[in-house]
Motif scaffolding. Structure first.
Motif, PDB file in Angstrom:
ATOM      1  N   SER A  17      45.183  33.939 115.888  1.00  0.00           N
ATOM      2  CA  SER A  17      45.940  33.372 117.009  1.00  0.00           C
ATOM      3  C   SER A  17      45.033  33.125 118.207  1.00  0.00           C
ATOM      4  O   SER A  17      44.027  33.809 118.396  1.00  0.00           O
ATOM      5  CB  SER A  17      47.058  34.339 117.436  1.00  0.00           C
ATOM      6  N   LEU A  18      45.424  32.148 118.984  1.00  0.00           N
ATOM      7  CA  LEU A  18      44.814  31.877 120.278  1.00  0.00           C
ATOM      8  C   LEU A  18      45.912  31.470 121.244  1.00  0.00           C
ATOM      9  O   LEU A  18      46.944  30.917 120.835  1.00  0.00           O
ATOM     10  CB  LEU A  18      43.790  30.745 120.189  1.00  0.00           C
ATOM     11  N   ARG A  19      45.676  31.738 122.513  1.00  0.00           N
ATOM     12  CA  ARG A  19      46.608  31.311 123.549  1.00  0.00           C
ATOM     13  C   ARG A  19      45.846  30.464 124.554  1.00  0.00           C
ATOM     14  O   ARG A  19      44.931  30.953 125.235  1.00  0.00           O
ATOM     15  CB  ARG A  19      47.237  32.520 124.246  1.00  0.00           C
ATOM     16  N   LEU A  20      46.208  29.197 124.616  1.00  0.00           N
ATOM     17  CA  LEU A  20      45.610  28.289 125.579  1.00  0.00           C
ATOM     18  C   LEU A  20      46.414  28.303 126.862  1.00  0.00           C
ATOM     19  O   LEU A  20      47.639  28.418 126.839  1.00  0.00           O
ATOM     20  CB  LEU A  20      45.549  26.872 125.025  1.00  0.00           C
ATOM     21  N   SER A  21      45.715  28.172 127.967  1.00  0.00           N
ATOM     22  CA  SER A  21      46.372  28.110 129.258  1.00  0.00           C
ATOM     23  C   SER A  21      45.861  26.903 130.025  1.00  0.00           C
ATOM     24  O   SER A  21      44.698  26.517 129.887  1.00  0.00           O
ATOM     25  CB  SER A  21      46.112  29.387 130.051  1.00  0.00           C
ATOM     26  N   CYS A  22      46.735  26.317 130.811  1.00  0.00           N
ATOM     27  CA  CYS A  22      46.394  25.168 131.634  1.00  0.00           C
ATOM     28  C   CYS A  22      46.811  25.481 133.063  1.00  0.00           C
ATOM     29  O   CYS A  22      48.004  25.696 133.328  1.00  0.00           O
ATOM     30  CB  CYS A  22      47.106  23.928 131.123  1.00  0.00           C
ATOM     31  N   ALA A  23      45.845  25.537 133.954  1.00  0.00           N
ATOM     32  CA  ALA A  23      46.120  25.799 135.365  1.00  0.00           C
ATOM     33  C   ALA A  23      46.099  24.491 136.133  1.00  0.00           C
ATOM     34  O   ALA A  23      45.152  23.707 136.001  1.00  0.00           O
ATOM     35  CB  ALA A  23      45.093  26.764 135.926  1.00  0.00           C
ATOM     36  N   ALA A  24      47.144  24.265 136.908  1.00  0.00           N
ATOM     37  CA  ALA A  24      47.275  23.009 137.644  1.00  0.00           C
ATOM     38  C   ALA A  24      47.186  23.243 139.138  1.00  0.00           C
ATOM     39  O   ALA A  24      47.715  24.226 139.664  1.00  0.00           O
ATOM     40  CB  ALA A  24      48.600  22.344 137.312  1.00  0.00           C
ATOM     41  N   SER A  25      46.506  22.327 139.814  1.00  0.00           N
ATOM     42  CA  SER A  25      46.477  22.364 141.264  1.00  0.00           C
ATOM     43  C   SER A  25      47.649  21.564 141.804  1.00  0.00           C
ATOM     44  O   SER A  25      48.288  20.803 141.083  1.00  0.00           O
ATOM     45  CB  SER A  25      45.165  21.771 141.775  1.00  0.00           C
ATOM     46  N   GLY A  66      56.917  26.021 114.124  1.00  0.00           N
ATOM     47  CA  GLY A  66      57.004  27.372 113.611  1.00  0.00           C
ATOM     48  C   GLY A  66      55.745  28.195 113.827  1.00  0.00           C
ATOM     49  O   GLY A  66      55.752  29.408 113.594  1.00  0.00           O
ATOM     50  N   ARG A  67      54.668  27.541 114.254  1.00  0.00           N
ATOM     51  CA  ARG A  67      53.403  28.253 114.482  1.00  0.00           C
ATOM     52  C   ARG A  67      52.983  28.236 115.954  1.00  0.00           C
ATOM     53  O   ARG A  67      52.403  29.202 116.440  1.00  0.00           O
ATOM     54  CB  ARG A  67      52.283  27.632 113.634  1.00  0.00           C
ATOM     55  N   PHE A  68      53.240  27.138 116.634  1.00  0.00           N
ATOM     56  CA  PHE A  68      52.835  26.988 118.027  1.00  0.00           C
ATOM     57  C   PHE A  68      54.068  27.050 118.926  1.00  0.00           C
ATOM     58  O   PHE A  68      55.156  26.617 118.549  1.00  0.00           O
ATOM     59  CB  PHE A  68      52.151  25.637 118.248  1.00  0.00           C
ATOM     60  N   THR A  69      53.857  27.576 120.133  1.00  0.00           N
ATOM     61  CA  THR A  69      54.921  27.623 121.126  1.00  0.00           C
ATOM     62  C   THR A  69      54.374  27.184 122.475  1.00  0.00           C
ATOM     63  O   THR A  69      53.365  27.736 122.946  1.00  0.00           O
ATOM     64  CB  THR A  69      55.500  29.037 121.263  1.00  0.00           C
ATOM     65  N   ILE A  70      55.022  26.204 123.073  1.00  0.00           N
ATOM     66  CA  ILE A  70      54.636  25.744 124.406  1.00  0.00           C
ATOM     67  C   ILE A  70      55.551  26.397 125.426  1.00  0.00           C
ATOM     68  O   ILE A  70      56.746  26.591 125.175  1.00  0.00           O
ATOM     69  CB  ILE A  70      54.692  24.199 124.508  1.00  0.00           C
ATOM     70  N   SER A  71      54.988  26.740 126.567  1.00  0.00           N
ATOM     71  CA  SER A  71      55.777  27.329 127.641  1.00  0.00           C
ATOM     72  C   SER A  71      55.152  26.947 128.963  1.00  0.00           C
ATOM     73  O   SER A  71      54.054  26.391 129.011  1.00  0.00           O
ATOM     74  CB  SER A  71      55.849  28.849 127.492  1.00  0.00           C
ATOM     75  N   ARG A  72      55.847  27.269 130.050  1.00  0.00           N
ATOM     76  CA  ARG A  72      55.324  26.984 131.379  1.00  0.00           C
ATOM     77  C   ARG A  72      55.848  28.014 132.359  1.00  0.00           C
ATOM     78  O   ARG A  72      56.912  28.605 132.151  1.00  0.00           O
ATOM     79  CB  ARG A  72      55.717  25.574 131.812  1.00  0.00           C
ATOM     80  N   ASP A  73      55.081  28.195 133.404  1.00  0.00           N
ATOM     81  CA  ASP A  73      55.479  29.085 134.495  1.00  0.00           C
ATOM     82  C   ASP A  73      55.315  28.292 135.782  1.00  0.00           C
ATOM     83  O   ASP A  73      54.202  28.168 136.296  1.00  0.00           O
ATOM     84  CB  ASP A  73      54.608  30.346 134.493  1.00  0.00           C
ATOM     85  N   ASN A  74      56.399  27.739 136.266  1.00  0.00           N
ATOM     86  CA  ASN A  74      56.316  26.871 137.444  1.00  0.00           C
ATOM     87  C   ASN A  74      55.925  27.639 138.698  1.00  0.00           C
ATOM     88  O   ASN A  74      55.362  27.073 139.627  1.00  0.00           O
ATOM     89  CB  ASN A  74      57.639  26.147 137.654  1.00  0.00           C
ATOM     90  N   ALA A  75      56.213  28.924 138.734  1.00  0.00           N
ATOM     91  CA  ALA A  75      55.827  29.726 139.897  1.00  0.00           C
ATOM     92  C   ALA A  75      54.316  29.911 139.966  1.00  0.00           C
ATOM     93  O   ALA A  75      53.765  30.089 141.050  1.00  0.00           O
ATOM     94  CB  ALA A  75      56.516  31.078 139.849  1.00  0.00           C
ATOM     95  N   LYS A  76      53.665  29.878 138.802  1.00  0.00           N
ATOM     96  CA  LYS A  76      52.216  30.089 138.747  1.00  0.00           C
ATOM     97  C   LYS A  76      51.448  28.793 138.490  1.00  0.00           C
ATOM     98  O   LYS A  76      50.227  28.818 138.370  1.00  0.00           O
ATOM     99  CB  LYS A  76      51.870  31.113 137.673  1.00  0.00           C
ATOM    100  N   ASN A  77      52.157  27.681 138.396  1.00  0.00           N
ATOM    101  CA  ASN A  77      51.507  26.378 138.123  1.00  0.00           C
ATOM    102  C   ASN A  77      50.687  26.421 136.837  1.00  0.00           C
ATOM    103  O   ASN A  77      49.544  25.943 136.802  1.00  0.00           O
ATOM    104  CB  ASN A  77      50.616  25.952 139.287  1.00  0.00           C
ATOM    105  N   THR A  78      51.250  26.989 135.803  1.00  0.00           N
ATOM    106  CA  THR A  78      50.531  27.075 134.535  1.00  0.00           C
ATOM    107  C   THR A  78      51.405  26.640 133.363  1.00  0.00           C
ATOM    108  O   THR A  78      52.639  26.731 133.415  1.00  0.00           O
ATOM    109  CB  THR A  78      50.035  28.505 134.255  1.00  0.00           C
ATOM    110  N   ALA A  79      50.739  26.168 132.338  1.00  0.00           N
ATOM    111  CA  ALA A  79      51.383  25.863 131.063  1.00  0.00           C
ATOM    112  C   ALA A  79      50.567  26.535 129.973  1.00  0.00           C
ATOM    113  O   ALA A  79      49.346  26.655 130.089  1.00  0.00           O
ATOM    114  CB  ALA A  79      51.456  24.364 130.840  1.00  0.00           C
ATOM    115  N   GLN A  80      51.245  26.986 128.934  1.00  0.00           N
ATOM    116  CA  GLN A  80      50.562  27.719 127.880  1.00  0.00           C
ATOM    117  C   GLN A  80      50.887  27.116 126.511  1.00  0.00           C
ATOM    118  O   GLN A  80      51.927  26.475 126.333  1.00  0.00           O
ATOM    119  CB  GLN A  80      51.000  29.193 127.867  1.00  0.00           C
TER     120      GLN A  80
END
Length: 124
Positions: A17-25, A66-80
């Motif tokens: 497994s890996l978890r990618l993160s995307c930080a947005a300005s 079934g293998r990947f899951t996308i999510s986001r945290d609008n309070a932290k300006n991130t997507a995973q």
């Protein structure tokens, strides 16, 4: 202008497994749809997963369902992108992208801002 920075790529064995993160300005992240795309050598770029601004709608390409899951945290300006049960075919450069319409669609031309990409390599 929005800057996107991906992190979390690397080398992993098949089944791992890996978890990618995307930080947005910027202060308007919560209005954007977000997508994760990938491009392997010699192949077209494809949308792996996408999520609307409210997280009410998500999209997954068939090969990752079934293998990947996308999510986001609008309070932290991130997507995973949580990637489980990785396969060698998942090897690619992964990019996050922002869609100012908010829908988070599966077509790359709908996206307005792109990160620089992060390499994911899955060994067999």
């Amino acid at each position: 202008q929005v800057k996107l920075v991906e992190s979390g790529g690397g080398l992993v064995q098949a089944g791992g497994s890996l978890r990618l993160s995307c930080a947005a300005s910027g202060r308007t992240f919560s209005r954007y749809g977000m997508g994760w795309f990938r491009q392997a050598p010699g192949k077209d770029r494809e949308c792996v997963a996408a999520i609307s601004w409210s997280a009410g709608n998500t999209y997954y390409t068939d090969s990752v369902k079934g293998r990947f899951t996308i999510s986001r945290d609008n309070a932290k300006n991130t997507a995973q992108l949580q990637m489980n049960s990785l396969k060698p075919d998942d090897t690619a450069v992964y990019y996050c992208a922002a869609d100012v319409t908010g829908w988070g669609q599966d077509r790359d031309y709908e996206y307005d801002y792109w990160g620089q990409g992060t390499q994911v390599t899955v060994s067999s």
